[in-house]
Structure formats: structure tokens, C-alpha cells
Design an enzyme around this catalytic site. Structure first.
Site, PDB file in Angstrom:
ATOM      1  N   HIS B  77      -1.645  38.616 -37.084  1.00 48.77           N
ATOM      2  CA  HIS B  77      -0.402  39.371 -37.356  1.00 48.77           C
ATOM      3  C   HIS B  77       0.009  40.371 -36.414  1.00 48.77           C
ATOM      4  CE1 HIS B  77       2.172  42.424 -39.585  1.00 48.77           C
ATOM      5  NE2 HIS B  77       1.280  43.595 -39.076  1.00 48.77           N
ATOM      6  N   ASP B 106      27.043  37.018 -16.093  1.00 51.12           N
ATOM      7  CA  ASP B 106      25.700  36.769 -16.821  1.00 51.12           C
ATOM      8  C   ASP B 106      24.608  37.343 -16.312  1.00 51.12           C
ATOM      9  OD1 ASP B 106      23.856  34.912 -17.928  1.00 51.12           O
ATOM     10  OD2 ASP B 106      25.552  33.500 -18.413  1.00 51.12           O
ATOM     11  N   TRP B 142      -6.473  41.687 -32.208  1.00 50.57           N
ATOM     12  CA  TRP B 142      -5.394  41.369 -31.116  1.00 50.57           C
ATOM     13  C   TRP B 142      -5.879  41.897 -29.713  1.00 50.57           C
ATOM     14  CZ3 TRP B 142      -2.156  44.027 -27.600  1.00 50.57           C
ATOM     15  CH2 TRP B 142      -2.041  45.371 -28.157  1.00 50.57           C
ATOM     16  N   SER B 169       6.629  34.355 -19.479  1.00 49.64           N
ATOM     17  CA  SER B 169       7.673  34.393 -20.164  1.00 49.64           C
ATOM     18  C   SER B 169       8.354  35.629 -19.944  1.00 49.64           C
ATOM     19  CB  SER B 169       7.635  33.954 -21.484  1.00 49.64           C
ATOM     20  OG  SER B 169       8.774  34.577 -22.127  1.00 49.64           O
ATOM     21  N   SER B 170       7.361  36.736 -20.127  1.00 51.68           N
ATOM     22  CA  SER B 170       7.825  38.188 -20.019  1.00 51.68           C
ATOM     23  C   SER B 170       8.108  38.457 -18.596  1.00 51.68           C
ATOM     24  CB  SER B 170       6.607  39.155 -20.530  1.00 51.68           C
ATOM     25  OG  SER B 170       6.553  38.836 -21.837  1.00 51.68           O
ATOM     26  N   HIS B 253      -1.425  50.277 -22.819  1.00 54.06           N
ATOM     27  CA  HIS B 253      -0.721  51.404 -22.965  1.00 54.06           C
ATOM     28  C   HIS B 253       0.645  51.575 -22.393  1.00 54.06           C
ATOM     29  CE1 HIS B 253      -0.158  55.133 -25.262  1.00 54.06           C
ATOM     30  NE2 HIS B 253       0.540  55.381 -24.058  1.00 54.06           N
ATOM     31  N   GLU B 255       2.220  48.993 -22.372  1.00 53.35           N
ATOM     32  CA  GLU B 255       2.617  47.941 -23.413  1.00 53.35           C
ATOM     33  C   GLU B 255       3.499  48.531 -24.476  1.00 53.35           C
ATOM     34  OE1 GLU B 255       3.544  44.670 -23.664  1.00 53.35           O
ATOM     35  OE2 GLU B 255       3.604  44.505 -25.855  1.00 53.35           O
ATOM     36  N   TYR B 257       4.799  51.446 -24.442  1.00 56.21           N
ATOM     37  CA  TYR B 257       6.140  51.942 -24.202  1.00 56.21           C
ATOM     38  C   TYR B 257       7.121  50.786 -23.922  1.00 56.21           C
ATOM     39  CZ  TYR B 257       3.627  56.303 -24.267  1.00 56.21           C
ATOM     40  OH  TYR B 257       3.146  57.403 -24.703  1.00 56.21           O
ATOM     41  N   SER B 268      20.240  55.898 -28.153  1.00 53.23           N
ATOM     42  CA  SER B 268      20.665  56.866 -27.486  1.00 53.23           C
ATOM     43  C   SER B 268      22.292  55.999 -27.120  1.00 53.23           C
ATOM     44  CB  SER B 268      20.200  57.031 -25.884  1.00 53.23           C
ATOM     45  OG  SER B 268      18.983  57.523 -25.996  1.00 53.23           O
ATOM     46  N   HIS B 302      -7.247  56.775 -23.641  1.00 57.33           N
ATOM     47  CA  HIS B 302      -7.169  57.442 -24.876  1.00 57.33           C
ATOM     48  C   HIS B 302      -7.351  56.483 -25.993  1.00 57.33           C
ATOM     49  CE1 HIS B 302      -2.639  57.297 -24.826  1.00 57.33           C
ATOM     50  NE2 HIS B 302      -3.143  56.341 -25.452  1.00 57.33           N
ATOM     51  N   HIS B 303      -7.549  55.196 -25.812  1.00 57.99           N
ATOM     52  CA  HIS B 303      -7.591  54.219 -26.725  1.00 57.99           C
ATOM     53  C   HIS B 303      -9.242  53.912 -27.009  1.00 57.99           C
ATOM     54  CE1 HIS B 303      -3.449  52.843 -27.203  1.00 57.99           C
ATOM     55  NE2 HIS B 303      -3.397  53.079 -26.006  1.00 57.99           N
ATOM     56  N   THR B 328       8.908  63.241 -24.243  1.00 57.22           N
ATOM     57  CA  THR B 328       9.470  62.589 -25.518  1.00 57.22           C
ATOM     58  C   THR B 328      10.375  63.599 -26.330  1.00 57.22           C
ATOM     59  OG1 THR B 328       7.388  61.170 -25.553  1.00 57.22           O
ATOM     60  CG2 THR B 328       8.769  61.117 -27.313  1.00 57.22           C
ATOM     61  N   LYS B 331      13.520  64.079 -25.564  1.00 57.18           N
ATOM     62  CA  LYS B 331      14.591  62.979 -25.882  1.00 57.18           C
ATOM     63  C   LYS B 331      14.897  63.147 -27.456  1.00 57.18           C
ATOM     64  CE  LYS B 331      13.356  58.864 -23.389  1.00 57.18           C
ATOM     65  NZ  LYS B 331      14.832  58.567 -23.254  1.00 57.18           N
ATOM     66  N   ARG B 450     -10.215  50.520 -40.549  1.00 54.26           N
ATOM     67  CA  ARG B 450      -9.313  49.479 -40.456  1.00 54.26           C
ATOM     68  C   ARG B 450      -9.954  47.946 -40.213  1.00 54.26           C
ATOM     69  NH1 ARG B 450      -7.150  49.888 -34.325  1.00 54.26           N
ATOM     70  NH2 ARG B 450      -5.942  48.205 -35.027  1.00 54.26           N
TER      71      ARG B 450
END
Lengths: 287, 536
Positions: B77, B106, B142, B169-170, B253, B255, B257, B268, B302-303, B328, B331, B450
Site C-alpha cells: 500500500h 513543451d 515500505w 524515472s524520477s 525525509h 522525499e 517534502y 498558492s 527524527h524518524h 511552514t 506559508k 502500527r
């Protein structure tokens, strides 16, 4: 910034989808193969063949269009940016492996030796282990081994790659001055220096496996040593192939004094593998 | 192929054949559409997996599936939603909108653009094929932590190669976006006149190029540890399983963002349109985005507060993480201030955007809670974390994508959607997404772990409520699909400027946007730009 005038948008192409099929076939075969189904390696090789066909076709199209004068300055800038950012992504890829090396040397091995934070692992599991580098860990994975002396072949290889950086720059200046013979000679010298580097690298690997018992399985030292130098060697191989292609393109007169991005892109790439090697020489061999 | 280059060069009509149009395309709009369709299919697949998860968790005790299959579902998932749905949807939006917003004909490298997309279906065929493999799909989460992930079966190699393909790809997609933004802007479209969506994507693309190769390196080390006997993550050989977590989260991390900065850009764009006011603090928004991107590189640990780290490390990563709340906050403040005293209307895109501001902020607050080391020791690996990242990824990233689709749909298709049904879709989602995820905060604070298929009966009620919310949410893709299909077929014709207050280059071209736009550079009228002239 865009200059005034018409934009260039290329027509459709079949090569990307061919490339995707090639990539898929390669890794699908490889995944089955490393899981122990030996016959699947032929699928992987077929995928690689498709990728090679794709590269010939795609680069061929681009070269024909470039020689046909279809690319304006804006397209040239896009290609340049593409190459620069591609090399940046390669830098980050090597960064992951250098990061692993630094982490192991300055954190995980001292911790296993009982320093600071890792004291308990040391006391409970491997209290007789003393932190040192090189190491293959508290259980001596892969057995006792010796390391490669830095001031022999590795130093020679450093000199080879550094000289190749000089020869390619001379070749570039020759190209800009329109001195074709000098260009071809120095470009050939660059390829030759790269090939010699690879020869010595192969020799070193054979030496390591047959005499030093230094293998990919030699704990964290063997892992970082072979993954870093191995990926670097792979990049040198690719770079040398690219230089060879460029040599033939120079011989065929594809480039002139102003328009030779293909040459420059490969030169950038070559300098990049050069710089990575300096990092390797410092942190893998000398220190 | 080169033969028809001469006849086929510039601004022709759409290619005739299906394969020419979709498989061999170099058109940014068609490729954008492909990305969005692909992402929609992946949302449905990933959503079905979450349906299995929530059905199993509806009641305590084992109900429907085997524990190992449950773990496969949680793992797949996440991989499908992150790499298959959210990221490709944002890339699809960038493909469609960035050239239109900066006056480019283009993308800078259109053939590579095609390749970036067409790698993805193959990558996910590879990943999803593991579901049908002996030994099952990857089930170690994951994040692929060793040593657990290395105990998986043959599927691990397939997952790792699939991630390599997604990375290729990315990276190519990101290189293309950077080259497009830096090199293809129409004359006069200065960097600080670009729409914020373009700015956020420029910075996102940089993050992608910086960290996808690091993920590739991390999973390559997993591959060699499992199949070739290296010891990167094996303490017996001098390596360290925690080292994997450091490398992974150095990717992971930024990722996070990568999946939220484009959302900031979308919101915005939408809020000024429906507030009929220019964005408040345009420059501050740009700097805040850059600031968040910079900070994303120095907060990864922090993870992993609870896996063990020197105290100095814990403190550094805690404070660095809390710093992110400042840009943040800038924003959120600016979005609210943009609405302040605006002449607001609440068409569907605006509703999703406002929901984004409110609900994403909830996710942001729970993030600040998780940043506090001693508190995190309690929250780690509980449903509180699940609630947190679903607030930022579902009500954050996914809501912004839905907002963007409603907002630009008239530009893409030339048709309006049915406002009444769209509002129903919005309110339905708004209610059920909170029913789904809000109780998970309470479950987490009460200690429910979890990634476990069974739980203490004490958690029964909130799990039941959460599952009801999940089933409600599972109906929303069907609703959305129906609304869009109906609009495409029967919708009212849209104007070039589909929204009264909409500004920016994309609204100067007809709706639907012609197959080729801006074949010569447009003249930039500063007063018509999305964010006006920011110098005064």
C-alpha cells in the site's frame, strides 16, 4: 533564458518505449537469476541487448538531427543542463557509498568496540572485539585478509587518471583550435590511459582475491572497498566507451570549433570519475 | 524515425494513431495525462490494499487475512501510494502546467520525458508481480529495514529492481523539469515572476535529483547484503543495521517534502484565484519553500529517535525538525492572509484548497509533537504516526492533487464539471477522511502499534469508526471518476479564463489547451501574471 525565434520540439520517438522494455527485461531476468534460476540470465542478457540497440538508435537519431542543424542554442543549453544534473545525481549515488564508509569507520566500528553509545552490544555480544580499521567485524566475516598497499598500483592509477584529465583538456583545446590531428592523438591517449587504469584495477582485484583473501565478503571493509572501487570502475568503463565513441565522431568530423557538446559532455563525465577516484584514493586506500 | 523529422518538426496536429499519440509521444500535455491516468489507477490499487487493511482491523481478532498477507498489504500500500500515486500525479501536473505557466512550447527534453513516464508502468508491473509469486510480496514495511527485509523471499530482488526503475524515472523527470524551468521560460518571465507552482516544482526537482540516487544506493546495499555476501548492515561483519536507517531517511525525509512542496504550490495558485487577491508575501513563500527544502536534509534522524543515537544527535535532530515549523508557519499564515478581506467564492477547487490548509496544518502540528524526543519515545511506531502522515499525505498531498485537477480540468478538457456533484464529492471526502484518520490519533496515544493485524479489545471502538471512514473514502475515486467522465462528455463549455479571478499565462490560451501551445514565445504582461509584479 529563451531567445526570440521559433522553438524546437522534436517529433515522436519509439526509442523510449524500447528502452523501457529493455530495462524491464534486464532486471526481470536479473532478479530471477540472482534468486537461483540460472537460465534467466539469458533473459537479462537479452534485455541488455535491447538497451544497446536503443542506445544506438536513440543516439543515432540525435546525432543525425544535430548534424542536420536542427538544434538551436536553446536545445544545446537544455542538453548541457541535463548532463550537469545527471552528473550531480551520480555524485549523490557515490555519496551514499562514501557515507556508508564514513559511518562504518567513525561510528559503527568504534561502537562495536565498546565506545560510547554502543557499549552494551560490545559487552553482551562481542566483548573481545577491539575496534580497528580495516576490519571484517567481530565475527571476522570472510576470514583474515590483507589490504592493498596504497603506494603501489593505486598511486599509479591515480597518476594515470590525473594525466588522462590533462590529455582530454589538451584534446579539447585542440578541438577548439581546429587542430584535428592533435585532437585525435590526445583523445586516443585519454582512452588508452583509461584502459590502462582498468587493466591495473582488474589486476588488483585478481591480486586481492587470490593472494590477499580480500573479497566482497570480507566484512564491512571488503563491502565498502569493492562496492566503491567497483562502481567507480564501472563508471570508468562507461566513460572510456563514451570517449571511444567520441573519438570516432571526431574522426568523422562531427564536431567543429563551436559545436561539440557531445565531446564536452563526455569530458565532464570523465572529470567526474577522476574526482571520485581522488576521493577513493584518499579515503579507501590512504587513510 | 529520422526520416519524418523534416515533415514532422513543429506545430502539427495531434498524431493520428493510438500508438503514435500515446506510446511514442513527445507532447507534454499527453505525457501529463498519461501520468495522471497512471496515478489514478495506482490510487485505486493502493486504495484496495488499504481496504484489506481496514477490513481486517475493523474488529479485534483475526478476521479475513493471514498476518503475513496483512504485512504484504501495509508494505505494498505504501510503496504503491508513494511511488505510484502521489509522486506521478505531481509529475503529471508539472508536465501539464509548467510549460503553460512559463510560456514554453513543451518540456526541455521531450523524448526523455516520454521515457520517464513509460518506465513507470514497467516498474510497477515488476513490483506488483510479487503479489503472485511463491513466498509472496515484500512484507517488511515500505522502509525496507534490515535485517527484517532481508528475511523476505525472492520478492526482495524484484522490489529493489522496481525501486531502481522508479528512481531512474524520477531522476529523468526531475532533470527535465529543472531544465524546462531554467531554460524554457518566455522572455520576461523572470524567476521571481514565476507562478508559485513552478517555484515549488523547481525546488522539488532539485530534491529528487539529490535523494533518489541515495535511495538507489541504499537498496543496492540491501541487494548485495542479501545476495552477494556484503556486510553493510551486518554487525557481525562490522556493519550496522542502523546505518541503513540513516541512509534511507537521508532520502526519506526530503522525499516527504517532494510529496508536499508541489502541493504548497497548487494551493498558492488556487487561493489567490478565488480570493481575487494576489498571493500575500510571494517572496516569503519562495524563500520559505527553499528554506524547507534545505532543512529537509538535516532532520532525517527524527524518524529513528528510538533506535539509539548519541544524546547530542537526538537534540540536534529535534531542534532542527522543530525549525521547519517556522517556514511552514509562514506559508499557512500567507494563505490565510491571502484570503483575509478577499472577495471569496467557494467553488470546488477552493474548498479542497481550504480543507488542505486546515487539515494539513493538523498533520503539521502532530509532526511537531512527534519531533519532541521524549514524546516520540511514546509515539514511535504507534497509530499516532499513521494518523500524522495520513493527514499530510491524504488531506495534504492527495487533497491538493484533487484540488488541482478540479482547478485545471476546464483548461485541459474545455469542459466544466458539475459543481453540485463536485461539492458532494468534497463534503463526502471531508467527512469520511476525518472519520478515517482522526480516531487513529487517539488509538496511537493509547498505545496501539502500527503494522499489526490484531489488537487489544480496548482499541475496538475507534478502529471500528476508522474502518467506517475508510469504506466511505473508498467510494470517492468512483465518484471522482464519474464526475470527470460526465464533465468530459456532457459538461458545459469552459472559457479560456475558466475562473473569474484566475491570472497567469495558462489562462491566456484557449480551453481546451491546443495540442501545441506557445510555438513562439508569448509576450509577458506583468499585470496579468499569476502573482503580479512582486517588486512593488
Amino acid at each position: 533564458m529563451a531567445q526570440q525565434g521559433a522553438y524546437y520540439v522534436p517529433h515522436g520517438s519509439r526509442w523510449p518505449i524500447v528502452g523501457s522494455i529493455g530495462l524491464f527485461t534486464t532486471v526481470f531476468g536479473a532478479a530471477h537469476w540472482i534468486n537461483g534460476n540460472d537460465g534467466w540470465r539469458w533473459v537479462m542478457f537479452a534485455g541488455i541487448a535491447v538497451l544497446l540497440v536503443m542506445m544506438f538508435g536513440w543516439f543515432g537519431t540525435v546525432i543525425r538531427e544535430s548534424i542536420g542543424g536542427m538544434y538551436n542554442r536553446q536545445v544545446d543549453t537544455s542538453f548541457r543542463m541535463g548532463m550537469i544534473w545527471f552528473i550531480f545525481s551520480e555524485v549523490m549515488f557515490f555519496g551514499a557509498f562514501f557515507g556508508a564508509l564514513f559511518y562504518a569507520r567513525s561510528l559503527s566500528v568504534p561502537w562495536l568496540g565498546g565506545e560510547g553509545h554502543g557499549a552494551l552490544t560490545h559487552d553482551v555480544l562481542w566483548s573481545s572485539f577491539t575496534a580497528a580499521w580495516p576490519t571484517n567485524g567481530p565475527q571476522g566475516i570472510g576470514g583474515a585478509f590483507e589490504t592493498m598497499a596504497p603506494w603501489g598500483i593505486p598511486l599509479l592509477n591515480t597518476l594515470l587518471l590525473l594525466s588522462s584529465g590533462v590529455t582530454i583538456t589538451i584534446a579539447h583545446h585542440a578541438l577548439k583550435a581546429g587542430q584535428r590531428k592533435k585532437l585525435l592523438a590526445f583523445l586516443a591517449a585519454t582512452v588508452l590511459l583509461g584502459a590502462t587504469f582498468l587493466f591495473f584495477q582488474a589486476h588488483e582485484y585478481i591480486e586481492a582475491y587470490t593472494h590477499l583473501n580480500l573479497t566482497l565478503q570480507s566484512g564491512i571493509y571488503g563491502s565498502t572497498f569493492f562496492m566503491l572501487t567497483g562502481f567507480h570502475g564501472l563508471h570508468v568503463t562507461l566513460g572510456a566507451i563514451m570517449l571511444t565513441v567520441i573519438w570516432f565522431r571526431c574522426a568523422k568530423g562531427h564536431f567543429d570549433k563551436e559545436h561539440h557538446f557531445g565531446f564536452e559532455a563526455v569530458a565532464w563525465y570523465w572529470h567526474f570519475v577522476d574526482v571520485v577516484w581522488l576521493g577513493l584514493f584518499m579515503f579507501v586506500y590512504v587513510l | 524515425m529520422a526520416t519524418h523529422a523534416a515533415t514532422h518538426d513543429h506545430h502539427d496536429e495531434k498524431p493520428e494513431g493510438f500508438l503514435d499519440r500515446w506510446l511514442f509521444t513527445t507532447n507534454h500535455k499527453d505525457i501529463g495525462t498519461l501520468y495522471l491516468v497512471f496515478a489514478f489507477i495506482m490510487v485505486c490499487i493502493g486504495g484496495a490494499m488499504s481496504g484489506v487493511i481496514r477490513a481486517e482491523l475493523m474488529k479485534p481478532g483475526m478476521q479475513l487475512v493471514q498476518p503475513y498477507f496483512f504485512n504484504e498489504m501495509t508494505t505494498m500500500h505504501a510503496l504503491v501510494m508513494i511511488f505510484g500515486a502521489i509522486m506521478p500525479a505531481f509529475v503529471g501536473l508539472a508536465n501539464w502546467m509548467v510549460p503553460l505557466m512559463i510560456g514554453a512550447p513543451d518540456m526541455a527534453l521531450p523524448r526523455m520525458n516520454n521515457w520517464s513516464f513509460w518506465i513507470l508502468p514497467f516498474a510497477f508491473a515488476l513490483l506488483l508481480s510479487t503479489l503472485f509469486m511463491a513466498g509472496g510480496a515484500p512484507a517488511g514495511g515500505w522502509t525496507m529495514y534490515p535485517p527484517l527485509v532481508l528475511q523476505g523471499g525472492n520478492a526482495i530482488a524484484f522490489m529493489i529492481f522496481a525501486i531502481h526503475l522508479m528512481g531512474i524515472s524520477s531522476i529523468m523527470g526531475a532533470i527535465n523539469i529543472i531544465a524546462t524551468i531554467l531554460n524554457m521560460r518566455a522572455p520576461g518571465m523572470d524567476l521571481l515572476k514565476m507562478p508559485l507552482f513552478v517555484w515549488t516544482w523547481l525546488i522539488t526537482a532539485f530534491l529528487l535529483i539529490a535523494v533518489m540516487p541515495v535511495l538507489a544506493g541504499a537498496v543496492t546495499m540491501l541487494l548485495t547484503d542479501k545476495y552477494f555476501g556484503t556486510s553493510f548492515f551486518n554487525a557481525a561483519g562490522g556493519g550496522d543495521p542502523v546505518m541503513y536507517q540513516h541512509i534511507f531517511w537521508f532520502f526519506g525525509h526530503p522525499e516527504v517534502y517532494i510529496m508536499i512542496l508541489p502541493a504548497f504550490g497548487i494551493v498558492s495558485e488556487i487561493i489567490p484565484t478565488f480570493a481575487r487577491k494576489p498571493l500575500f508575501g510571494y517572496r516569503a513563500m519562495v524563500y520559505a519553500t527553499a528554506c524547507i527544502a534545505f532543512l529537509s536534509f538535516i532532520v532525517w534522524a527524527h524518524h529513528m529517535f528510538t533506535v539509539g543515537m548519541p544524546l547530542g544527535g537526538e537534540l540536534f535532530f529535534m531542534y532542527a525538525t522543530m525549525l521547519i515549523a517556522i517556514p511552514t508557519g509562514v506559508k499557512v499564515f500567507n494563505w490565510v492572509t491571502t484570503m483575509w478581506r478577499g472577495s471569496l467564492t467557494f467553488e470546488t477547487p477552493m474548498r479542497w484548497a481550504i480543507a488542505f490548509v486546515i487539515l494539513f496544518t493538523i498533520g503539521g502540528f502532530s509532526g511537531v509533537m512527534l519531533a519532541i524526543v521524549p514524546a516520540d519515545f511514546q509515539y514511535q511506531d504507534t497509530y499516532f504516526v499513521v494518523a500524522h502522515f495520513h493527514y499530510v499525505l491524504v488531506t495534504g498531498a492527495l487533497f491538493s492533487i484533487i484540488a488541482a485537477i478540479y482547478y485545471w480540468w476546464p483548461k485541459w478538457t474545455g469542459r466544466m464539471y458539475n459543481e453540485k456533484w463536485a461539492k458532494f464529492h468534497f463534503w463526502w471526502s471531508m467527512v469520511f477522511v476525518n472519520v478515517l484518520f482522526f480516531p487513529q490519533h487517539f488509538l496511537g496515544l493509547a498505545g496501539m502499534p502500527r503494522r499489526i493485524p490484531d489488537y487489544n479489545v480496548a482499541f475496538a471502538d475507534f478502529n471500528f469508526i476508522s474502518s467506517i471512514g475508510a469504506f466511505g473514502m473508498l467510494l470517492t475515486p468512483i465518484m471522482f471518476f464519474f464526475i470527470l467522465w460526465h464533465s468530459k462528455k456532457y459538461g458545459a463549455k469552459a472559457d479560456a479564463r475558466s475562473w473569474e479571478g484566475a491570472k497567469g499565462l495558462e489562462w491566456t490560451v484557449p480551453s481546451p489547451a491546443p495540442h501545441h501551445t506557445f510555438s513562439t514565445p508569448p509576450v509577458i504582461d506583468d499585470s496579468a501574471l499569476a502573482h503580479g509584479d512582486v517588486t512593488h
